[in-house]
Write a protein that holds these residues in place. Structure first.
Motif, short mmCIF file in Angstrom:
data_model
loop_
_atom_site.label_atom_id
_atom_site.label_comp_id
_atom_site.label_asym_id
_atom_site.label_seq_id
_atom_site.Cartn_x
_atom_site.Cartn_y
_atom_site.Cartn_z
N ASP A 19 0.82 -1.22 0.00
CA ASP A 19 0.00 0.00 0.00
C ASP A 19 0.85 1.27 0.00
OD1 ASP A 19 -2.40 -1.43 0.04
OD2 ASP A 19 -2.53 -1.38 2.23
N GLU A 20 1.89 1.32 0.82
CA GLU A 20 2.73 2.52 0.89
C GLU A 20 3.50 2.74 -0.40
OE1 GLU A 20 2.85 5.00 3.19
OE2 GLU A 20 1.11 3.95 3.99
N ALA A 21 3.98 1.66 -1.00
CA ALA A 21 4.68 1.79 -2.28
C ALA A 21 3.72 2.30 -3.35
CB ALA A 21 5.29 0.45 -2.68
N TRP A 22 2.49 1.81 -3.35
CA TRP A 22 1.50 2.25 -4.33
C TRP A 22 1.23 3.75 -4.20
CZ3 TRP A 22 0.01 0.90 -8.83
CH2 TRP A 22 -1.13 1.44 -9.39
N LYS A 23 1.14 4.23 -2.95
CA LYS A 23 0.93 5.67 -2.73
C LYS A 23 2.06 6.49 -3.35
CE LYS A 23 -1.25 5.12 1.74
NZ LYS A 23 -1.12 5.47 3.16
N ALA A 24 3.27 5.95 -3.33
CA ALA A 24 4.42 6.67 -3.85
C ALA A 24 4.48 6.68 -5.37
CB ALA A 24 5.71 6.07 -3.28
N ILE A 25 3.89 5.67 -6.02
CA ILE A 25 4.08 5.54 -7.47
C ILE A 25 2.83 5.67 -8.32
CG2 ILE A 25 6.07 4.04 -7.08
CD1 ILE A 25 4.33 1.72 -8.20
N LYS A 47 16.78 9.29 -19.40
CA LYS A 47 16.87 9.56 -20.83
C LYS A 47 15.95 8.68 -21.68
CE LYS A 47 20.31 12.42 -20.13
NZ LYS A 47 20.05 13.83 -20.06
N THR A 48 15.26 7.74 -21.08
CA THR A 48 14.45 6.79 -21.83
C THR A 48 12.97 7.16 -21.75
OG1 THR A 48 16.03 5.07 -21.24
CG2 THR A 48 13.92 4.34 -22.13
N PRO A 49 12.33 7.44 -22.88
CA PRO A 49 10.89 7.72 -22.85
C PRO A 49 10.11 6.51 -22.31
CG PRO A 49 11.84 8.32 -24.96
CD PRO A 49 12.89 7.56 -24.22
N GLY A 50 9.04 6.79 -21.57
CA GLY A 50 8.19 5.72 -21.05
C GLY A 50 8.74 5.05 -19.81
N VAL A 51 9.72 5.65 -19.16
CA VAL A 51 10.33 5.07 -17.97
C VAL A 51 10.32 6.09 -16.84
CG1 VAL A 51 12.51 4.23 -16.96
CG2 VAL A 51 11.83 3.49 -19.24
N ALA A 52 10.04 5.62 -15.63
CA ALA A 52 10.14 6.44 -14.43
C ALA A 52 10.83 5.61 -13.35
CB ALA A 52 8.77 6.89 -13.96
N ILE A 53 11.71 6.25 -12.60
CA ILE A 53 12.35 5.61 -11.45
C ILE A 53 11.78 6.29 -10.21
CG2 ILE A 53 14.52 5.08 -10.28
CD1 ILE A 53 14.28 3.80 -13.08
N VAL A 54 11.17 5.50 -9.33
CA VAL A 54 10.47 6.06 -8.17
C VAL A 54 10.84 5.23 -6.95
CG1 VAL A 54 8.21 6.70 -7.27
CG2 VAL A 54 8.57 6.64 -9.73
N SER A 55 10.94 5.90 -5.81
CA SER A 55 11.23 5.17 -4.58
C SER A 55 10.03 5.21 -3.65
CB SER A 55 12.46 5.74 -3.87
OG SER A 55 12.21 7.07 -3.48
N CYS A 56 9.89 4.15 -2.87
CA CYS A 56 8.84 4.07 -1.86
C CYS A 56 9.16 5.07 -0.76
CB CYS A 56 8.79 2.66 -1.31
SG CYS A 56 7.56 2.45 -0.01
N ASN A 57 8.15 5.58 -0.09
CA ASN A 57 8.36 6.57 0.95
C ASN A 57 8.59 5.94 2.33
OD1 ASN A 57 5.79 5.71 1.41
ND2 ASN A 57 4.81 7.65 0.99
N ASP A 58 8.78 4.64 2.42
CA ASP A 58 9.06 3.97 3.68
C ASP A 58 10.56 4.10 3.96
OD1 ASP A 58 9.63 2.22 5.75
OD2 ASP A 58 8.25 0.68 5.05
N GLY A 59 10.93 5.01 4.85
CA GLY A 59 12.33 5.29 5.11
C GLY A 59 13.10 4.15 5.75
N LEU A 60 12.42 3.23 6.42
CA LEU A 60 13.10 2.11 7.07
C LEU A 60 13.33 0.93 6.14
CD1 LEU A 60 11.30 2.14 10.53
CD2 LEU A 60 13.54 3.09 9.94
N ARG A 61 12.47 0.81 5.13
CA ARG A 61 12.60 -0.28 4.15
C ARG A 61 12.46 0.28 2.75
NH1 ARG A 61 8.45 -2.65 8.05
NH2 ARG A 61 7.38 -0.99 7.01
N PRO A 62 13.39 1.13 2.32
CA PRO A 62 13.24 1.77 1.01
C PRO A 62 13.32 0.77 -0.14
CG PRO A 62 15.41 2.18 1.88
CD PRO A 62 14.64 1.48 2.97
#
Length: 78
Positions: A19-25, A47-62
């Protein structure tokens, strides 16, 4: 979540996805699933179209996630 897992999504959180990862992405997933294939954020390092790099907002288990647009048609579930 475990390294290497693959999920497909457009409108709703996939079964088994954190759930927390989903909220972030979810906003990136929705945008990519609906045609945002241009470099639309952080164009200085993604640099690649159609790509996103996103991190979860859980600071203890990123978790860092690579989101990629596919050619699978996005549609609402019935």
């Amino acid at each position: 979540m475990k390294e290497g897992e693959v999920y497909y999504a457009d409108y709703a959180k996939p079964n088994g996805f954190c759930d927390e990862a989903w909220k972030a992405i979810y906003q990136y997933v929705f945008a990519l699933a609906h045609g945002a294939n241009d470099i639309w954020y952080y164009s200085d390092w993604i640099k690649t179209p159609g790509v996103a790099i996103v991190s979860c907002n859980d600071g203890l288990r990123p978790v860092i996630m690579k989101l990629e647009a596919t050619d699978i048609e996005s549609k609402a579930e019935d």
